[in-house]
Scaffold this motif. Structure first.
Motif, short mmCIF file in Angstrom:
data_model
loop_
_atom_site.label_atom_id
_atom_site.label_comp_id
_atom_site.label_asym_id
_atom_site.label_seq_id
_atom_site.Cartn_x
_atom_site.Cartn_y
_atom_site.Cartn_z
N ALA A 76 0.84 -1.21 0.00
CA ALA A 76 0.00 0.00 0.00
C ALA A 76 0.87 1.26 0.00
O ALA A 76 0.55 2.25 -0.68
CB ALA A 76 -0.94 -0.01 1.21
N LEU A 77 1.96 1.22 0.73
CA LEU A 77 2.90 2.34 0.75
C LEU A 77 3.56 2.50 -0.61
O LEU A 77 3.63 3.60 -1.16
CB LEU A 77 3.95 2.14 1.85
N ASP A 78 4.05 1.40 -1.17
CA ASP A 78 4.72 1.44 -2.47
C ASP A 78 3.79 1.98 -3.57
O ASP A 78 4.25 2.66 -4.49
CB ASP A 78 5.22 0.05 -2.86
N LEU A 79 2.52 1.66 -3.48
CA LEU A 79 1.55 2.12 -4.47
C LEU A 79 1.00 3.52 -4.16
O LEU A 79 0.14 4.02 -4.87
CB LEU A 79 0.39 1.12 -4.59
N GLU A 80 1.49 4.08 -3.06
CA GLU A 80 1.10 5.42 -2.59
C GLU A 80 -0.39 5.53 -2.24
O GLU A 80 -1.01 6.56 -2.40
CB GLU A 80 1.51 6.49 -3.62
N TYR A 81 -0.93 4.41 -1.72
CA TYR A 81 -2.30 4.42 -1.21
C TYR A 81 -2.33 5.00 0.20
O TYR A 81 -3.36 5.49 0.65
CB TYR A 81 -2.89 3.02 -1.17
N ILE A 82 -1.20 4.87 0.90
CA ILE A 82 -1.07 5.43 2.25
C ILE A 82 0.23 6.24 2.31
O ILE A 82 1.15 6.01 1.52
CB ILE A 82 -1.07 4.32 3.34
N THR A 83 0.26 7.14 3.27
CA THR A 83 1.46 7.96 3.46
C THR A 83 2.44 7.19 4.34
O THR A 83 2.07 6.20 4.99
CB THR A 83 1.11 9.28 4.16
N ILE A 84 3.67 7.68 4.38
CA ILE A 84 4.68 7.06 5.25
C ILE A 84 4.24 7.14 6.71
O ILE A 84 4.44 6.21 7.49
CB ILE A 84 6.09 7.67 5.03
N HIS A 85 3.59 8.24 7.08
CA HIS A 85 3.09 8.40 8.44
C HIS A 85 2.02 7.36 8.76
O HIS A 85 2.04 6.73 9.82
CB HIS A 85 2.55 9.82 8.63
N GLU A 86 1.08 7.17 7.85
CA GLU A 86 0.03 6.17 8.05
C GLU A 86 0.64 4.77 8.13
O GLU A 86 0.23 3.95 8.97
CB GLU A 86 -0.99 6.23 6.91
N HIS A 87 1.62 4.52 7.27
CA HIS A 87 2.28 3.21 7.28
C HIS A 87 2.93 2.96 8.63
O HIS A 87 2.77 1.89 9.22
CB HIS A 87 3.33 3.15 6.16
N LYS A 88 3.67 3.94 9.13
CA LYS A 88 4.36 3.76 10.42
C LYS A 88 3.37 3.52 11.54
O LYS A 88 3.59 2.66 12.40
CB LYS A 88 5.22 4.99 10.72
N GLU A 89 2.29 4.29 11.56
CA GLU A 89 1.27 4.12 12.61
C GLU A 89 0.65 2.73 12.57
O GLU A 89 0.55 2.05 13.58
CB GLU A 89 0.17 5.18 12.47
N LEU A 90 0.19 2.33 11.38
CA LEU A 90 -0.47 1.04 11.24
C LEU A 90 0.50 -0.12 11.50
O LEU A 90 0.15 -1.09 12.16
CB LEU A 90 -1.09 0.90 9.85
N PHE A 91 1.71 0.00 10.97
CA PHE A 91 2.72 -1.03 11.17
C PHE A 91 3.02 -1.19 12.66
O PHE A 91 3.14 -2.31 13.17
CB PHE A 91 3.99 -0.68 10.39
N SER A 92 3.11 -0.07 13.35
CA SER A 92 3.36 -0.10 14.79
C SER A 92 2.21 -0.77 15.54
O SER A 92 2.43 -1.58 16.45
CB SER A 92 3.57 1.33 15.30
N GLU A 93 0.97 -0.44 15.16
CA GLU A 93 -0.20 -1.06 15.79
C GLU A 93 -0.19 -2.58 15.60
O GLU A 93 -0.41 -3.34 16.54
CB GLU A 93 -1.50 -0.50 15.19
N VAL A 94 0.06 -3.00 14.36
CA VAL A 94 0.06 -4.43 14.06
C VAL A 94 1.20 -5.14 14.79
O VAL A 94 1.02 -6.23 15.33
CB VAL A 94 0.15 -4.69 12.54
N SER A 95 2.35 -4.50 14.84
CA SER A 95 3.49 -5.09 15.55
C SER A 95 3.20 -5.25 17.04
O SER A 95 3.57 -6.27 17.64
CB SER A 95 4.74 -4.23 15.34
N GLU A 96 2.54 -4.27 17.62
CA GLU A 96 2.17 -4.36 19.04
C GLU A 96 1.19 -5.52 19.27
O GLU A 96 1.33 -6.28 20.23
CB GLU A 96 1.55 -3.05 19.52
#
Length: 114
Positions: A76-96
């Motif tokens: 989704a990040l590579d395709l620019e569907y989400i921003t780097i900020h959204e990616h970091k937030e969501l990735f952090s949530e999923v990792s937690e």
């Protein structure tokens, strides 16, 4: 705690995938939503089982779904569907969530051996 955080993630995934640019990609939207729902559903289903062994199995399935989401977030990040900020937030949530599930698995496996 892992189920509650997963429930919150479900909402965020639905919000993100409802954006104009994202929602045109039906397959990725569908996959992300299904993987997100899979986490909460498997935690709930496993909790209702009669044995820790069965619960652990469903927790592993939930954990696998969280790995799927992390991978799909990169796309989704590579395709620019989400921003780097959204990616970091969501990735952090999923990792937690993954860490919480892993901790619960370790706790249940330890108690099985006792």
């Amino acid at each position: 705690m892992s189920w509650q955080k997963s429930r919150s993630l479900n909402k965020r995934i639905y919000e993100i995938t409802s954006k104009e640019k994202f929602k045109m990609d039906f397959e990725l939207t569908r996959q992300l939503r299904r993987a997100s729902i899979s986490i909460t559903s498997n935690i709930a289903e496993g909790f209702e089982r009669n044995t820790d062994k069965e619960f652990i199995y469903f927790l592993y399935v939930a954990k696998e779904s969280s790995a799927e989401i992390r991978s799909q977030l990169y796309l989704a990040l590579d395709l620019e569907y989400i921003t780097i900020h959204e990616h970091k937030e969501l990735f952090s949530e999923v990792s937690e969530i993954t860490k919480l599930i892993s901790g619960l698995i370790k706790y249940l496996e330890k108690n099985q051996k006792s």
